[in-house]
Enzyme design. Structure first.
Site, PDB file in Angstrom:
ATOM      1  N   ARG A 217      10.306 -29.259  -3.413  1.00 34.46           N
ATOM      2  CA  ARG A 217       9.163 -29.751  -4.179  1.00 34.46           C
ATOM      3  C   ARG A 217       9.588 -30.548  -5.414  1.00 34.46           C
ATOM      4  O   ARG A 217       8.765 -31.193  -6.067  1.00 34.46           O
ATOM      5  CB  ARG A 217       8.289 -28.580  -4.637  1.00 34.46           C
ATOM      6  CG  ARG A 217       7.794 -27.708  -3.511  1.00 34.46           C
ATOM      7  CD  ARG A 217       6.950 -26.584  -4.051  1.00 34.46           C
ATOM      8  NE  ARG A 217       5.757 -27.092  -4.678  1.00 34.46           N
ATOM      9  CZ  ARG A 217       4.627 -27.373  -4.057  1.00 34.46           C
ATOM     10  NH1 ARG A 217       4.531 -27.172  -2.770  1.00 34.46           N
ATOM     11  NH2 ARG A 217       3.585 -27.840  -4.704  1.00 34.46           N
TER      12      ARG A 217
ATOM     13  N   GLU B 230       8.523 -45.949  10.820  1.00 36.59           N
ATOM     14  CA  GLU B 230       9.053 -44.614  10.524  1.00 36.59           C
ATOM     15  C   GLU B 230      10.590 -44.647  10.466  1.00 36.59           C
ATOM     16  O   GLU B 230      11.201 -44.020   9.596  1.00 36.59           O
ATOM     17  CB  GLU B 230       8.533 -43.618  11.574  1.00 36.59           C
ATOM     18  CG  GLU B 230       9.030 -42.198  11.451  1.00 36.59           C
ATOM     19  CD  GLU B 230       8.735 -41.521  10.109  1.00 36.59           C
ATOM     20  OE1 GLU B 230       7.988 -42.056   9.298  1.00 36.59           O
ATOM     21  OE2 GLU B 230       9.319 -40.446   9.881  1.00 36.59           O
TER      22      GLU B 230
ATOM     23  N   TRP C  86       9.969 -31.736 -10.767  1.00 36.93           N
ATOM     24  CA  TRP C  86       9.961 -33.159 -10.410  1.00 36.93           C
ATOM     25  C   TRP C  86       9.230 -33.828 -11.563  1.00 36.93           C
ATOM     26  O   TRP C  86       8.022 -33.663 -11.717  1.00 36.93           O
ATOM     27  CB  TRP C  86       9.228 -33.369  -9.088  1.00 36.93           C
ATOM     28  CG  TRP C  86       9.297 -34.776  -8.570  1.00 36.93           C
ATOM     29  CD1 TRP C  86      10.274 -35.319  -7.795  1.00 36.93           C
ATOM     30  CD2 TRP C  86       8.331 -35.813  -8.781  1.00 36.93           C
ATOM     31  NE1 TRP C  86       9.985 -36.642  -7.518  1.00 36.93           N
ATOM     32  CE2 TRP C  86       8.801 -36.969  -8.110  1.00 36.93           C
ATOM     33  CE3 TRP C  86       7.125 -35.894  -9.469  1.00 36.93           C
ATOM     34  CZ2 TRP C  86       8.104 -38.172  -8.110  1.00 36.93           C
ATOM     35  CZ3 TRP C  86       6.426 -37.100  -9.472  1.00 36.93           C
ATOM     36  CH2 TRP C  86       6.921 -38.223  -8.794  1.00 36.93           C
TER      37      TRP C  86
ATOM     38  N   LYS D 164      12.732 -43.610   7.154  1.00 37.92           N
ATOM     39  CA  LYS D 164      13.785 -42.582   7.175  1.00 37.92           C
ATOM     40  C   LYS D 164      15.065 -43.131   6.583  1.00 37.92           C
ATOM     41  O   LYS D 164      15.702 -42.487   5.774  1.00 37.92           O
ATOM     42  CB  LYS D 164      14.080 -42.093   8.609  1.00 37.92           C
ATOM     43  CG  LYS D 164      13.083 -41.180   9.275  1.00 37.92           C
ATOM     44  CD  LYS D 164      12.942 -39.818   8.695  1.00 37.92           C
ATOM     45  CE  LYS D 164      11.964 -39.791   7.571  1.00 37.92           C
ATOM     46  NZ  LYS D 164      10.589 -39.641   7.794  1.00 37.92           N
TER      47      LYS D 164
ATOM     48  N   HIS E  48       7.223 -64.870  11.467  1.00 35.60           N
ATOM     49  CA  HIS E  48       6.364 -65.354  10.381  1.00 35.60           C
ATOM     50  C   HIS E  48       6.965 -65.091   9.004  1.00 35.60           C
ATOM     51  O   HIS E  48       6.260 -65.144   8.003  1.00 35.60           O
ATOM     52  CB  HIS E  48       4.976 -64.714  10.486  1.00 35.60           C
ATOM     53  CG  HIS E  48       4.262 -65.082  11.753  1.00 35.60           C
ATOM     54  ND1 HIS E  48       3.757 -66.331  11.983  1.00 35.60           N
ATOM     55  CD2 HIS E  48       4.029 -64.366  12.883  1.00 35.60           C
ATOM     56  CE1 HIS E  48       3.214 -66.380  13.196  1.00 35.60           C
ATOM     57  NE2 HIS E  48       3.376 -65.197  13.767  1.00 35.60           N
TER      58      HIS E  48
ATOM     59  N   LYS F  37       9.066 -33.329  -1.685  1.00 34.28           N
ATOM     60  CA  LYS F  37       8.423 -33.223  -0.376  1.00 34.28           C
ATOM     61  C   LYS F  37       6.913 -33.206  -0.484  1.00 34.28           C
ATOM     62  O   LYS F  37       6.211 -33.736   0.352  1.00 34.28           O
ATOM     63  CB  LYS F  37       8.906 -31.950   0.329  1.00 34.28           C
ATOM     64  CG  LYS F  37       8.419 -31.906   1.759  1.00 34.28           C
ATOM     65  CD  LYS F  37       9.407 -31.304   2.678  1.00 34.28           C
ATOM     66  CE  LYS F  37       8.981 -31.441   4.110  1.00 34.28           C
ATOM     67  NZ  LYS F  37       9.262 -32.779   4.653  1.00 34.28           N
TER      68      LYS F  37
ATOM     69  N   GLU G 145      14.775 -43.761   2.710  1.00 37.92           N
ATOM     70  CA  GLU G 145      14.613 -42.625   1.807  1.00 37.92           C
ATOM     71  C   GLU G 145      15.850 -41.742   1.724  1.00 37.92           C
ATOM     72  O   GLU G 145      16.090 -41.125   0.693  1.00 37.92           O
ATOM     73  CB  GLU G 145      13.347 -41.810   2.099  1.00 37.92           C
ATOM     74  CG  GLU G 145      13.325 -41.003   3.353  1.00 37.92           C
ATOM     75  CD  GLU G 145      12.000 -40.250   3.533  1.00 37.92           C
ATOM     76  OE1 GLU G 145      11.331 -39.913   2.563  1.00 37.92           O
ATOM     77  OE2 GLU G 145      11.652 -39.989   4.704  1.00 37.92           O
TER      78      GLU G 145
ATOM     79  N   CYS H 165       6.940 -29.987  -8.100  1.00 39.70           N
ATOM     80  CA  CYS H 165       7.424 -28.835  -8.863  1.00 39.70           C
ATOM     81  C   CYS H 165       7.154 -27.565  -8.068  1.00 39.70           C
ATOM     82  O   CYS H 165       6.145 -27.444  -7.384  1.00 39.70           O
ATOM     83  CB  CYS H 165       6.783 -28.686 -10.240  1.00 39.70           C
ATOM     84  SG  CYS H 165       6.971 -30.112 -11.288  1.00 39.70           S
TER      85      CYS H 165
ATOM     86  N   ASN I  60       2.897 -26.583 -12.497  1.00 40.55           N
ATOM     87  CA  ASN I  60       3.003 -27.630 -11.483  1.00 40.55           C
ATOM     88  C   ASN I  60       1.719 -28.434 -11.543  1.00 40.55           C
ATOM     89  O   ASN I  60       0.641 -27.863 -11.376  1.00 40.55           O
ATOM     90  CB  ASN I  60       3.179 -26.973 -10.097  1.00 40.55           C
ATOM     91  CG  ASN I  60       3.008 -27.957  -8.961  1.00 40.55           C
ATOM     92  OD1 ASN I  60       3.294 -29.134  -9.106  1.00 40.55           O
ATOM     93  ND2 ASN I  60       2.543 -27.479  -7.819  1.00 40.55           N
ATOM     94  N   GLY I  61       1.814 -29.735 -11.820  1.00 37.23           N
ATOM     95  CA  GLY I  61       0.596 -30.557 -11.896  1.00 37.23           C
ATOM     96  C   GLY I  61       0.657 -31.454 -13.118  1.00 37.23           C
ATOM     97  O   GLY I  61       1.719 -31.652 -13.710  1.00 37.23           O
TER      98      GLY I  61
HETATM   99  O1  M6R Z   1       2.826 -33.729   3.111  1.00 36.53           O
HETATM  100  P1  M6R Z   1       2.363 -35.081   3.543  1.00 36.53           P
HETATM  101  O2  M6R Z   1       2.494 -35.309   4.988  1.00 36.53           O
HETATM  102  O3  M6R Z   1       0.955 -35.372   3.059  1.00 36.53           O
HETATM  103  O4  M6R Z   1       3.307 -36.080   2.780  1.00 36.53           O
HETATM  104  C1  M6R Z   1       3.130 -37.465   2.884  1.00 36.53           C
HETATM  105  C2  M6R Z   1       4.361 -38.209   2.411  1.00 36.53           C
HETATM  106  O5  M6R Z   1       4.641 -37.898   1.066  1.00 36.53           O
HETATM  107  C3  M6R Z   1       5.584 -37.888   3.250  1.00 36.53           C
HETATM  108  O6  M6R Z   1       5.364 -38.140   4.606  1.00 36.53           O
HETATM  109  C4  M6R Z   1       6.796 -38.703   2.773  1.00 36.53           C
HETATM  110  O7  M6R Z   1       6.612 -40.048   3.056  1.00 36.53           O
HETATM  111  C5  M6R Z   1       8.088 -38.179   3.404  1.00 36.53           C
HETATM  112  N1  M6R Z   1       9.136 -38.201   2.431  1.00 36.53           N
HETATM  113  C6  M6R Z   1       8.544 -38.958   4.565  1.00 36.53           C
HETATM  114  O8  M6R Z   1       9.739 -38.520   5.092  1.00 36.53           O
END
Ligand code: M6R
Length: 612
Positions: free
Chosen positions: A27, A485, A74, A489, A508, A607, A492, A2, A100-101
């Site tokens: 956010r 990674e 969010w 990507k 395996h 994010k 997501e 948020c 927010n929280g």
């Molecule tokens: O802000 P942070 O690096 O602590 O966030 C960690 C994850 O939430 C963040 O890397 C998330 O996996 C991203 N969406 C990846 O692209």
């Protein structure tokens, strides 16, 4: 999660708050709302969907007022809907709040308030809080600041809140615990936001509110107290954010812009820290601990998501060069175990946002057990750098795309520097080797620039893969975190199921998935495991899998076997993750665009994950 924005001053609040919310949409973006007090009193506009939908919905309505609060959500408590959108109001409707929280004890509080005749219009924990504040405000004969303070002493959980009173249009009350909040200081005006991006174009002077602090904000007055009622002296800092980094700058998406920024962001990250000719690394942020690093037993890296993948690269590099054992932990798992941590351990917490709730909790736990905590964060002034003993900023600049790109490569760069710095302190690396490695590292931004030149080819390959339902990413050594990674990507932003696997582990289990429809992306660059990876490619081809290989420029072997190849410049194994990640970022980006996905704001994600 948020994003919150508040304004009190002489400007019209609506356009400023809307613009601020758009900056904070990373956010959370499932619903948005704004409350304003103008000549006609309090007006609240709320809408499920993105900030732009709120904007459209509000056309032609009364949007006047020089005091206002806004929220982009969010969802946690209650589905995304108009009625669950913030701001929420008190029982009488005169107080409004953005939050927010999570208020953890909201159910108990709500029960009590229901008994006292309160009526609720939403399913949120936030509405309970504003009702509680009003209950205290009315019954305890206190002013609003005191009512908020007393109410917050009754709640458990995390919050950054701003409260506005229709009957007192000259004040805002803000408070934080566990969720970020910045106050911008102007001339006869104040700005409040979850981060500095909505503020930077109006003032460079900001105060980062600390946990358990509450602020009383008038147009020409600011008072900060702790929740235990002790008055605090505000510490005003100057912002260093460049405004142009907050805009798309001609790119279609922030993600693409941020991918292309990497030669610069990595250069910024290394600036003043590496001395290739002297074979020397300087890390001012952790230099106080230089002696301690000679005698530590172990390093524990804690992080989430992409930052956790960077941690895996860090493990490889620190063990290789500094010869210190490293464990890499998901912060969310680590915090709920009873891990053995001693005063001789160093914990490195990696986080782009510096606000991830699980990573923060892991830090708190390790700190209590006596470990030394270093932070590797991107957002200057965020919570994690303030929780840790020392740290190294990544200096990648604001990352707006929800999918992390330039923050990842900057994290890997910082971890590379930490590995070399520790090796330097422990004497596990020769000067000559250090000169060689740093000279090569210094050239990595140029090599990334070259890797970006494959963009058109990658776009063509993306068109072949865009309708895939699954995708496997394989790598060995430091190519394994790159595979993880790459898979993250893809899933997501394009919603294609993808898995990253150590190439040798494929036999395996995942090998069972391979058929003529299964794309397998293999990190097959020329390094110590090259021959082994070639065998893994053979295994995939024998089962009719479609192979896309990331290879070293000039490779001929893999080209004979793979269906598609993307070349990256040659580099030592230590720097492979920095280069091999680039084509995978572009591949996911183009696949997502071709599938018409919302690249910068993928569904269900935010994010900054400030809830557990
Ligand atoms: O802000 P942070 O690096 O602590 O966030 C960690 C994850 O939430 C963040 O890397 C998330 O996996 C991203 N969406 C990846 O692209």
């Amino acid at each position: 999660m948020c994003g919150i924005v508040g304004y009190i001053g002489f400007r019209e609040a609506w356009p400023l708050v809307i613009k601020g919310l758009k900056r904070l949409e990373y956010r959370g973006y499932d619903s948005a709302g704004i409350a304003l007090i103008g000549d006609s009193g309090l007006n609240i506009y709320k809408k499920a969907g993105k900030v732009s939908e709120l904007e459209n919905f509000s056309v032609g309505k009364n949007l006047s007022g020089t005091i206002g609060i806004g929220h982009t959500r969010w969802a946690t408590h209650g589905a995304p809907s108009d009625r669950n959108s913030h701001p929420h109001t008190s029982n009488s409707g005169t107080l409004s709040i953005i939050h927010n929280g999570i208020i953890e004890n909201y159910a108990t509080l709500k029960e009590e308030l229901l008994k006292r005749g309160h009526f609720f219009n939403s399913d949120t924990d936030t509405e309970v809080l504003i009702h509680l504040i009003e209950e205290i405000y009315k019954n305890d004969d206190v002013d609003l600041l005191e009512a908020v303070r007393l109410a917050l002493n009754e709640v458990t959980g995390a919050y950054a809140i701003v409260v506005m009173d229709q009957n007192q249009p000259d004040q805002l009350i803000a408070a934080r615990k566990g969720s970020p909040m910045v106050i911008g200081v102007g001339e006869d005006e104040y700005f409040i936001a979850s981060d500095a991006t909505p503020i930077v174009e109006y003032t460079k002077n900001v105060i980062y509110l600390n946990d358990n602090e509450i602020a009383f904000v008038k147009r020409d007055e600011l008072l900060i107290k702790r929740l235990d009622n002790v008055v605090q002296t505000p510490y005003i800092q100057e912002l260093e954010i460049q405004l142009e980094l907050l805009e798309k700058g001609g790119f279609d998406h922030f993600m693409l812009k941020e991918i292309y920024e990497q030669p610069r962001s990595i250069r910024d990250c290394m600036r003043g820290r590496i001395y290739p000719n002297e074979g020397f690394v300087q890390l001012g942020g952790i230099k106080e601990y230089a002696e301690k690093l000679k005698n530590i037993d172990r390093i524990i890296i804690v992080a989430c998501g992409t930052s956790w993948h960077a941690g895996l690269v860090g493990e490889y590099l620190i063990e290789e060069y500094a010869r210190i054992p490293v464990e890499v932990e998901y912060a969310s798992e680590f915090r709920y175990r009873n891990p053995i941590i001693t005063e001789k351990d160093v914990v490195i917490a990696i986080s782009q946002s510096g606000e991830t709730a699980d990573t923060m909790a892991a830090i708190e736990m390790a700190k209590e057990k006596g470990a030394t905590i270093f932070g590797v964060c991107n957002v200057v002034g965020s919570s994690i750098p303030r929780l840790t003993h020392a740290g190294v900023y990544t200096h990648a600049g604001p990352e707006i795309g929800v999918a992390s790109t330039k923050a990842f490569t900057a994290q890997v760069t910082v971890l590379t520097l930490i590995a070399f710095y520790m090796a330097q302190q422990k004497g596990t690396i020769t000067k000559a080797k250090m000169v060689e490695l740093l000279t090569e590292l210094d050239l990595i931004p140029e090599k990334i620039q070259r890797a970006l030149e494959s963009n058109d080819l990658i776009k063509e390959i993306a068109a072949k893969f865009k309708d895939s339902r699954n995708c496997l990413f394989l790598g060995r050594g430091s190519g394994f975190p790159v595979a993880l990674e790459g898979a993250l990507k893809l899933k997501e932003i394009s919603y294609i199921h993808a898995e990253g696997y150590p190439a040798a582990e494929m036999k395996h289990g995942p090998i069972a998935l391979i058929d003529e429809e299964m794309p397998v992306v293999v990190i097959a660059t020329k390094n110590s495991s090259y021959e082994k990876v070639i065998s893994n490619i053979q295994e995939v081809k024998a089962r009719k899998g479609i192979v896309l290989a990331i290879v070293t420029e000039g490779d001929t072997e893999v080209k004979k076997m793979a269906d598609y190849v993307i070349e990256i410049p040659d580099a030592s194994e230590a720097f492979l993750p920095l280069l091999a990640t680039i084509p995978l970022q572009l591949l996911s980006y183009h696949i997502a665009v071709l599938r018409d996905c919302n690249v910068d704001q993928p569904r269900n994600l935010a994010k900054s994950v400030t809830v557990e």
